[in-house]
Design an enzyme around this catalytic site. Structure first.
Site, mmCIF file in Angstrom:
data_model
loop_
_atom_site.group_PDB
_atom_site.id
_atom_site.type_symbol
_atom_site.label_atom_id
_atom_site.label_comp_id
_atom_site.label_asym_id
_atom_site.label_seq_id
_atom_site.Cartn_x
_atom_site.Cartn_y
_atom_site.Cartn_z
ATOM 1 N N TRP A 158 0.799 -1.219 0.000
ATOM 2 C CA TRP A 158 0.000 0.000 0.000
ATOM 3 C C TRP A 158 0.834 1.272 0.000
ATOM 4 C CZ3 TRP A 158 -5.316 -0.353 -0.332
ATOM 5 C CH2 TRP A 158 -5.855 -1.616 -0.117
ATOM 6 N N GLY A 160 2.801 3.377 -1.787
ATOM 7 C CA GLY A 160 3.294 3.705 -3.115
ATOM 8 C C GLY A 160 2.210 4.310 -3.968
ATOM 9 N N GLY A 162 -0.751 4.106 -6.133
ATOM 10 C CA GLY A 162 -1.747 3.067 -6.241
ATOM 11 C C GLY A 162 -1.524 2.020 -5.159
ATOM 12 N N HIS A 184 -4.303 5.390 5.761
ATOM 13 C CA HIS A 184 -4.192 6.768 5.275
ATOM 14 C C HIS A 184 -4.802 6.905 3.887
ATOM 15 C CE1 HIS A 184 -2.111 10.442 3.732
ATOM 16 N NE2 HIS A 184 -2.377 10.847 4.951
ATOM 17 N N ASP A 185 -4.654 5.888 3.052
ATOM 18 C CA ASP A 185 -5.264 5.928 1.726
ATOM 19 C C ASP A 185 -6.783 5.978 1.806
ATOM 20 O OD1 ASP A 185 -2.786 5.844 0.662
ATOM 21 O OD2 ASP A 185 -2.868 3.766 -0.028
ATOM 22 N N ASP A 214 -3.692 12.867 8.547
ATOM 23 C CA ASP A 214 -2.230 12.948 8.583
ATOM 24 C C ASP A 214 -1.690 12.730 9.994
ATOM 25 O OD1 ASP A 214 -2.195 13.380 5.916
ATOM 26 O OD2 ASP A 214 -1.218 15.343 5.970
#
Length: 509
Positions: A158, A160, A162, A184-185, A214
């Protein structure tokens, strides 16, 4: 969307070959980053290696019994360049070991000799998740490009551009930082690159998220206590200096007439950018002295300007760590949310603090002095004559100011400015029907109206006066009426409030 997208936003759409070479033969290493685990002073190791094929980024992990658990090799030029830039960055320079000592040299030699066995373990059924994520066939040592675009941090699915996970529950070898990146995504409040949302456009090449997301992301990375998490955190927060945003409910137009006037008002969430927060990596504590007399961080101050800082002063002058010392000290505490509105405007003696005064006065400048539609004293605009000695503002501007004053309760010293506003404002209406051939204007026309929100302000001012709460407020020696802006008038009043020895005059006089 990935937390490292900004760091490698220029990568474009490329595939990364995971798997690597069956044999590992390097002749130079640099930028060694180590992290201890319970029972083993060298639990994690990341470094750059130079061989005949070029430069590569290598990650390795050992358990408490010093058995090699996982390893990865990445020779993508953009990734190695980014890691090298992080190594050379001023905030992380002292955290890397640039000349390995005897213990680290032995670990490097062991890793080199066990590389083939480690890669075979990665290709075994125990490493099936990583194999599926890499899109590899069952041929050992055969590296194929992933099916999904972009790259990921080696050992993760995860972290990176995408993601390479087969489903939302999959995690990579480094499950700790991968879990942080996945959460976070999934931040529900975000603004994608070059997209418009929450009233602002994101002109960056990376996604910006709500400050709450964040903050949780930073706390999650620091709680992992490993070098991979710290690499992600330092790159995301310190090198990229990615800001975040907070949402503020503001009244705005939600439906418009065809000619440009507002048909309906409503409350909408609007984003306000905040400067990035600094990531205190666990490895950086090796460059500080563990004595009790170490400096304690200053409490966070309310943010007033949307500018990016290069880093806190305490990072300057950090010394390079000892090669033999691979044990990190306790992680620093994460700073709390920084989207706190300024409070405590009143000083200990009832006077107005300078910082709070400027904050209050800026609201008058933002909502009145910078109001897009206003009619100056004794001027004609939008087919309406303002015969008063004070400007006449569009109702949108005065409504936003009234809401600000109602929510933030400014000090009574600014009540005089409410009197200057009066109780009327104007709205823009479509032009009257104009007979063809007649010399009449087709521009919107202003209509003066009595504003309920302004009447409420006046009622509040009279209530304060009746209670006697504002009788001690100073009156400047010079009259406020004139061409002076509301911002300057506010500053003049607050400055007089801080100097009680000046000539004063009660409102009741």
């Amino acid at each position: 969307m990935g937390v490292q997208a900004g760091l490698f936003g220029m990568l474009g759409f490329l595939g990364v070959a995971l798997g690597g070479s069956p044999a590992l033969r390097w002749y130079r290493t640099s930028c060694h980053l180590t992290k201890a685990v319970p029972g083993n002073p060298l639990g994690y190791l990341s470094f750059l290696a130079k061989d005949a094929q070029g430069l590569a980024l290598i990650h390795a992990r050992w358990d408490a019994h010093r058995r090699l658990q996982s390893c990865s090799w990445e020779d993508e030029p953009e990734l190695t360049a980014a890691y090298g830039a992080l190594c050379a960055h001023e905030t992380a320079w002292g955290s890397f070991i640039h000349t390995p000592g005897p213990e680290l040299q032995r670990a490097l030699a062991t890793l080199q000799s066990q590389w083939e066995a480690c890669r075979a373990l990665e290709e075994s059924p125990a490493g099936a998740r990583k194999k599926r994520a890499a899109g590899q066939s069952g041929v050992p040592g055969g590296g194929h490009q992933r099916e999904k675009r972009g790259w990921t941090m080696p050992g993760t699915l995860w972290c990176g551009v995408g993601d390479s996970a087969g489903n939302s529950s999959e995690l990579g070898v480094f499950q700790g930082p991968d879990l942080c990146c996945r959460e976070h995504d999934r931040c529900p409040q975000n603004i994608s690159p070059l997209q418009y949302n929450y009233g602002i456009r994101n002109y960056r090449f990376h996604t910006i998220s709500h400050c709450d997301c964040d903050t949780r992301f930073q706390q999650c990375l620091q709680n992992q206590h490993d070098s991979i998490s710290d690499i992600v955190g330092v790159a995301f927060f310190n090198v990229l200096e990615i800001p975040c945003f907070v949402l503020e409910e503001q009244e705005a137009c939600v439906a418009w007439y065809w000619w440009g006037g507002c048909r309906m008002y409503g409350t909408v969430p609007l984003a306000r950018l905040q400067p990035r927060t600094f990531y205190n990596a666990s490895w950086s504590s090796r460059a500080t002295s563990p004595t009790p007399s170490s400096r304690s961080p200053a409490p966070p101050k309310p943010r007033q300007k949307q500018h990016l800082r290069k880093g806190p002063p305490h990072q300057k002058g950090s010394k390079r760590p000892s090669k033999a010392n691979t044990t990190a000290l306790q992680d620093p505490m994460v700073s709390p949310r920084l989207d706190v509105a300024p409070t405590g405007l009143q000083g200990p003696q009832g006077g107005l603090k300078p910082q709070g005064a400027r904050w209050v006065c800026r609201s008058f400048r933002r909502h009145l002095d910078q109001c897009e539609h206003q009619i100056g004293p004794r001027e004609i605009e939008f087919q309406l004559l303002n015969s008063a000695q004070e400007p006449l503002f569009h109702c949108n501007c005065t409504r936003r100011l009234a809401r600000f004053l109602r929510l933030h309760s400014p000090p009574e010293v600014t009540n005089m400015l409410w009197e200057l506003l009066g109780t009327t404002c104007f709205k823009l209406a479509p032009p009257l029907d104009c007979v063809e051939g007649k010399n009449c204007s087709r521009d919107p026309r202003a209509i003066r109206v009595s504003a309920r929100h302004l009447r409420r302000l006046q009622q509040r001012r009279h209530q304060l006066q009746d209670k006697g709460t504002d009788e001690r407020q100073p009156w400047p020696s010079e009259p406020l009426r004139g061409p002076m802006s509301f911002y300057n008038q506010c500053l003049q009043l607050t400055q007089a409030a801080r100097r009680p020895d000046r000539q004063q005059k009660s409102w009741s006089q």
